[in-house]
Design an enzyme around this catalytic site. Sequence first.
Site, PDB file in Angstrom:
ATOM      1  N   ASP A   1       0.869  -1.183   0.000  1.00 61.73           N
ATOM      2  CA  ASP A   1       0.000   0.000   0.000  1.00 61.73           C
ATOM      3  C   ASP A   1       0.903   1.230   0.000  1.00 61.73           C
ATOM      4  OD1 ASP A   1      -2.438   1.525   0.188  1.00 61.73           O
ATOM      5  OD2 ASP A   1      -1.950   1.911   2.267  1.00 61.73           O
ATOM      6  N   SER A   2       0.290   2.375  -0.300  1.00 68.35           N
ATOM      7  CA  SER A   2       1.045   3.626  -0.268  1.00 68.35           C
ATOM      8  C   SER A   2       1.453   3.986   1.165  1.00 68.35           C
ATOM      9  CB  SER A   2       0.191   4.748  -0.855  1.00 68.35           C
ATOM     10  OG  SER A   2      -1.032   4.836  -0.138  1.00 68.35           O
TER      11      SER A   2
ATOM     12  N   TYR B   1      -0.984   8.527  -2.647  1.00 70.85           N
ATOM     13  CA  TYR B   1      -0.967   8.285  -4.084  1.00 70.85           C
ATOM     14  C   TYR B   1      -2.223   8.894  -4.732  1.00 70.85           C
ATOM     15  CZ  TYR B   1       2.740   4.646  -4.051  1.00 70.85           C
ATOM     16  OH  TYR B   1       3.921   3.945  -3.966  1.00 70.85           O
ATOM     17  N   GLY B   2      -3.262   8.994  -3.938  1.00 70.57           N
ATOM     18  CA  GLY B   2      -4.584   9.337  -4.477  1.00 70.57           C
ATOM     19  C   GLY B   2      -4.704  10.697  -5.120  1.00 70.57           C
TER      20      GLY B   2
ATOM     21  N   CYS C   1      -4.077  -1.493  -2.194  1.00 67.90           N
ATOM     22  CA  CYS C   1      -4.256  -0.059  -2.407  1.00 67.90           C
ATOM     23  C   CYS C   1      -5.208   0.079  -3.595  1.00 67.90           C
ATOM     24  CB  CYS C   1      -2.898   0.573  -2.725  1.00 67.90           C
ATOM     25  SG  CYS C   1      -2.988   2.313  -3.168  1.00 67.90           S
ATOM     26  N   ASN C   2      -6.342   0.683  -3.345  1.00 68.32           N
ATOM     27  CA  ASN C   2      -7.322   0.854  -4.429  1.00 68.32           C
ATOM     28  C   ASN C   2      -6.782   1.750  -5.532  1.00 68.32           C
ATOM     29  OD1 ASN C   2     -10.333  -0.164  -3.657  1.00 68.32           O
ATOM     30  ND2 ASN C   2      -9.152   0.299  -1.821  1.00 68.32           N
TER      31      ASN C   2
ATOM     32  N   GLU D   1      -3.727   8.514   8.423  1.00 69.77           N
ATOM     33  CA  GLU D   1      -2.262   8.408   8.558  1.00 69.77           C
ATOM     34  C   GLU D   1      -1.806   9.109   9.835  1.00 69.77           C
ATOM     35  OE1 GLU D   1       0.482   7.174   6.611  1.00 69.77           O
ATOM     36  OE2 GLU D   1      -0.917   6.016   5.388  1.00 69.77           O
TER      37      GLU D   1
ATOM     38  N   CYS E   1     -10.946   2.581  -0.476  1.00 71.27           N
ATOM     39  CA  CYS E   1      -9.586   2.980  -0.108  1.00 71.27           C
ATOM     40  C   CYS E   1      -9.269   2.179   1.146  1.00 71.27           C
ATOM     41  CB  CYS E   1      -9.516   4.472   0.184  1.00 71.27           C
ATOM     42  SG  CYS E   1      -7.932   4.991   0.893  1.00 71.27           S
ATOM     43  N   THR E   2      -8.113   1.539   1.159  1.00 70.27           N
ATOM     44  CA  THR E   2      -7.820   0.640   2.283  1.00 70.27           C
ATOM     45  C   THR E   2      -7.535   1.394   3.581  1.00 70.27           C
ATOM     46  OG1 THR E   2      -5.555   0.499   1.447  1.00 70.27           O
ATOM     47  CG2 THR E   2      -7.056  -1.290   0.870  1.00 70.27           C
ATOM     48  N   HIS E   3      -7.402   2.697   3.507  1.00 72.17           N
ATOM     49  CA  HIS E   3      -7.286   3.476   4.750  1.00 72.17           C
ATOM     50  C   HIS E   3      -8.633   3.577   5.472  1.00 72.17           C
ATOM     51  CE1 HIS E   3      -3.417   4.783   3.151  1.00 72.17           C
ATOM     52  NE2 HIS E   3      -3.167   5.443   4.266  1.00 72.17           N
TER      53      HIS E   3
END
Length: 250
Positions: free
Chosen positions: A7-8, A39-40, A70-71, A150, A180-182
């Site tokens: 992932d980012s 990254y988004g 990471c989507n 984050e 989004c995996t966050h």
Amino acid sequence: MKVGVFDSGIGGLTVVKSLLEQKLFEEIIYYGDTARVPYGSKDKNTIIRYSLEALEFFKNFDLDIVIIACNTASAHAISELREVSNIPVIGVIEPGVLACSQTITDKNSNILVLGTKATIGSRKYETSLKQMGYKNLISIPTGLFVPIVEEGIFEGNVLNSALAHYLEELKNIDAVILGCTHFPLIEKEISQYLGGCTTIHSGDAIVRYLKDEHNYDKNFKETKVTFFASENPESLKNTARKWLGSLLND
Ligand code: DGL
């Protein structure tokens, strides 16, 4: 079986959590590109370049499979990654779409897709869901959730303001795709804000996808996890310990 999870930043830990709960792998190598998150907000070419570099990072680990947790990278770089890889590379979008179709069977349901600007801009979820017959889709880029997560903010005023900023106008949402995996780190808050709607989560979706589509039914006693990050790996490890807790062996 040894898997690389990328992932980012820390978002992919939500996918690691699902993999650990199901004991699907013997070993997980996690890599977060924390020096370059998010990254988004980047353009397609940059996302492809960063994702290819992450794949390069995994080269020395003799992996069986790579999961792009990471989507944003899945939406923009999956074919480029598959082209250069000699092991299977699985993204999170296709599993997410499948999980949605298995969970929400009424094609008239109001489905909300949340993701980064780049993921929503790719229209990957929308296009696939429309092809499956879903009629009422709303997509909203909610990139601010990424730095909030984050930063380790999972509740309180800052998060509430962001939720209101993006979601205030919405009514009667039946399901939300956390694209989004966050976002699973604030899953409860998002769902509650939307009146308690169903959530679709990339981690659970990947597990289901591996089992249903790849007949992957391994069950290991223990999973060894090693964390790497392009910047400040200690901070990522601390978040992993907090978030994954007793699922980690050490
Ligand atoms: N966790 C990532 C995703 O699933 C993206 C966050 C970012 O780097 O913007 O899209």
